[in-house]
Design an enzyme around this catalytic site. Structure first.
Site, PDB file in Angstrom:
ATOM      1  N   ARG A 123      31.811  35.678  33.687  1.00  0.00           N
ATOM      2  CA  ARG A 123      31.759  35.204  34.980  1.00  0.00           C
ATOM      3  C   ARG A 123      33.072  34.491  35.392  1.00  0.00           C
ATOM      4  NH1 ARG A 123      27.195  33.210  32.798  1.00  0.00           N
ATOM      5  NH2 ARG A 123      25.409  34.781  32.905  1.00  0.00           N
ATOM      6  N   GLU A 187      55.344  47.389  54.536  1.00  0.00           N
ATOM      7  CA  GLU A 187      54.620  46.035  54.366  1.00  0.00           C
ATOM      8  C   GLU A 187      55.527  44.770  55.038  1.00  0.00           C
ATOM      9  OE1 GLU A 187      51.351  45.684  54.629  1.00  0.00           O
ATOM     10  OE2 GLU A 187      50.683  47.330  53.290  1.00  0.00           O
ATOM     11  N   HIS A 254      45.539  53.859  56.966  1.00  0.00           N
ATOM     12  CA  HIS A 254      44.244  54.329  55.908  1.00  0.00           C
ATOM     13  C   HIS A 254      44.022  55.601  56.380  1.00  0.00           C
ATOM     14  CE1 HIS A 254      43.208  49.902  55.077  1.00  0.00           C
ATOM     15  NE2 HIS A 254      44.247  50.465  54.011  1.00  0.00           N
TER      16      HIS A 254
END
Ligand SMILES: NC(=O)c1ccc[n+]([C@@H]2O[C@H](COP(=O)([O-])OP(=O)(O)OC[C@H]3O[C@@H](n4cnc5c(N)ncnc54)[C@H](O)[C@@H]3O)[C@@H](O)[C@H]2O)c1
Length: 371
Positions: A123, A187, A254
């Site tokens: 977790r 980027e 994309h």
């Protein structure tokens, strides 16, 4: 070693991003005050593991960590649900407990997969990012997004998991292949456009030096782009406002990656084309001067991202835009740059997208051919 620290202050966690040269050998001692852990995993791919694995291993052992090395095959295809399972079983099989740390050493693939495994293992155990690609240093290691791909698309399963720290060693960029370098520059150019006139002018002035990967120019550019990402995610972590601006160039980007087949066109190249496309839409929708579009085009070319082959079917790209997971209520929302540092997010009508795609594919300088 001169190191700059960028501070992230986000709802889900606060952490520092350290950017500098020769950092790899100090990761252990820099991470030591942040955790009591002894056991840890170095998650890396086979290429990066070969180049930098030993340096990180030595640095961690010197600082009293007891690392297990988990390597997987380099490449986007490893960012899978299956590989995440293999990794989780490896962590468990090595007896790593809740008090252990994952060090993700590599590009965005390692960061996303290693970060995802850390987010769900027991977790959640802490992750430290040690990004080694330009893209990972200026973008993917900052902001706490982790993910794996599903056969239906990229990044379809994941979690927000803020790292304990990010250590970006600029010396690692020296071994980066040219395509990966160009991909990160896409980027970086995007960041400059979002940041403002000073950053755009600096990138224009640095373009030649960046092509030669001169240290001063590289350091300045990484700090500018990582700094922008740090500020944006500190203000808005879950992408409801300004963080959405980071999607500049990604609507067509994309779509190109999807239509060309993932891994065929480097992400940053696709983003560069997306920035050119967004500039055309901005001319149409916001009356932005064509001179600004030309300036963006020249900047991208100067940093190693000339227009590529535009042999795509406009209809296929349009369909891919509507299939993107970022589409909301059937609307394609685009980030439109109006001037350096100034943008607007707009839902763009389908007919505008369609005719701009035609214009982009048949742009006079490319005519659907190579450049
Ligand atoms: N989490 C985010 O916020 C976020 C943001 C942007 C992108 N991403 C993800 O990042 C991934 C792309 O990352 P990437 O471009 O870094 O790709 P990558 O991790 O696949 O690295 C590219 C290639 O370069 C090699 N490499 C890495 N560092 C090297 C070095 N220093 N020297 C030589 N070779 C090196 C790798 O082994 C790999 O073959 C995509 O999966 C994308 O979805 C995530």
């Amino acid at each position: 070693v001169s190191v700059e620290t960028l501070q992230i202050r986000a709802g889900s966690g606060s952490y520092d991003v350290l950017v500098g040269r020769g950092l790899l050998g100090s990761v252990g001692s820099l991470a030591r005050p942040l955790t009591q852990a002894k056991r840890c995993a170095i998650v890396t791919d086979d290429v990066v593991g070969e180049l930098y694995g030993d340096a990180l291993l030595g640095s961690l052992m010197d600082a009293g960590f007891d690392p297990t090395v988990c390597r997987f095959a380099a490449g986007e295809s490893s960012k899978s649900w299956r590989e995440a399972g293999v990794l989780l079983e490896r962590l468990s099989g090595s007896g790593l407990g809740r008090d252990s740390v994952v060090f993700a050493l590599g590009g965005g693939v390692v960061g996303d997969l290693g970060g995802f495994a850390a987010a769900v293992y027991l977790r959640g155990v802490p992750v430290v990012h040690v990004p080694t690609t330009l893209l990972a240093q200026v973008d993917s290691s900052i902001g706490g997004k982790t993910a794996v791909d599903l056969p239906m698309g990229k990044n379809l399963a994941g979690a927000f998991w803020a790292p304990l720290a990010v250590f970006a060693d600029l010396d690692c960029l020296g071994s980066l292949p040219a395509t990966e370098w160009a991909s990160g520059m896409g980027e970086a150019a995007k960041s400059a456009l979002l940041d403002g006139e000073g950053s755009v002018a600096a990138l224009e002035a640095d373009a030649a030096a960046l092509a030669a990967r001169e240290a001063t120019a590289v350091d300045r550019t990484v700090l500018m782009a990582a700094g922008l990402k740090a500020r944006v995610v500190s203000g808005d972590e879950r992408e409801a406002g300004p963080r959405e601006a980071l999607n500049l160039g990604h609507t067509l980007g994309h779509a190109i990656e999807r239509v060309a087949g993932y891994g065929t066109v480097a992400h940053g190249r696709a983003v560069a084309e997306g920035i050119r496309f967004a500039a055309m839409v901005a001319e149409d929708v916001l009356d932005v001067s064509p001179a600004y579009g030309q300036r963006q085009d020249r900047l991208l070319t100067a940093v190693g991202l000339p227009p590529g082959r535009r042999t795509y079917e406009p209809a296929a790209l349009l369909q891919a835009m509507y299939a993107d997971k970022k589409v909301r209520a059937g609307e394609v929302r685009m980030v439109l740059s109006k001037a350096p540092g100034s943008w607007e997010i707009r839902a763009v009508r389908e007919d505008v997208l369609a005719h701009t795609l035609e214009r982009w594919v048949y742009a006079p300088d490319t005519k659907g051919q190579t450049t």
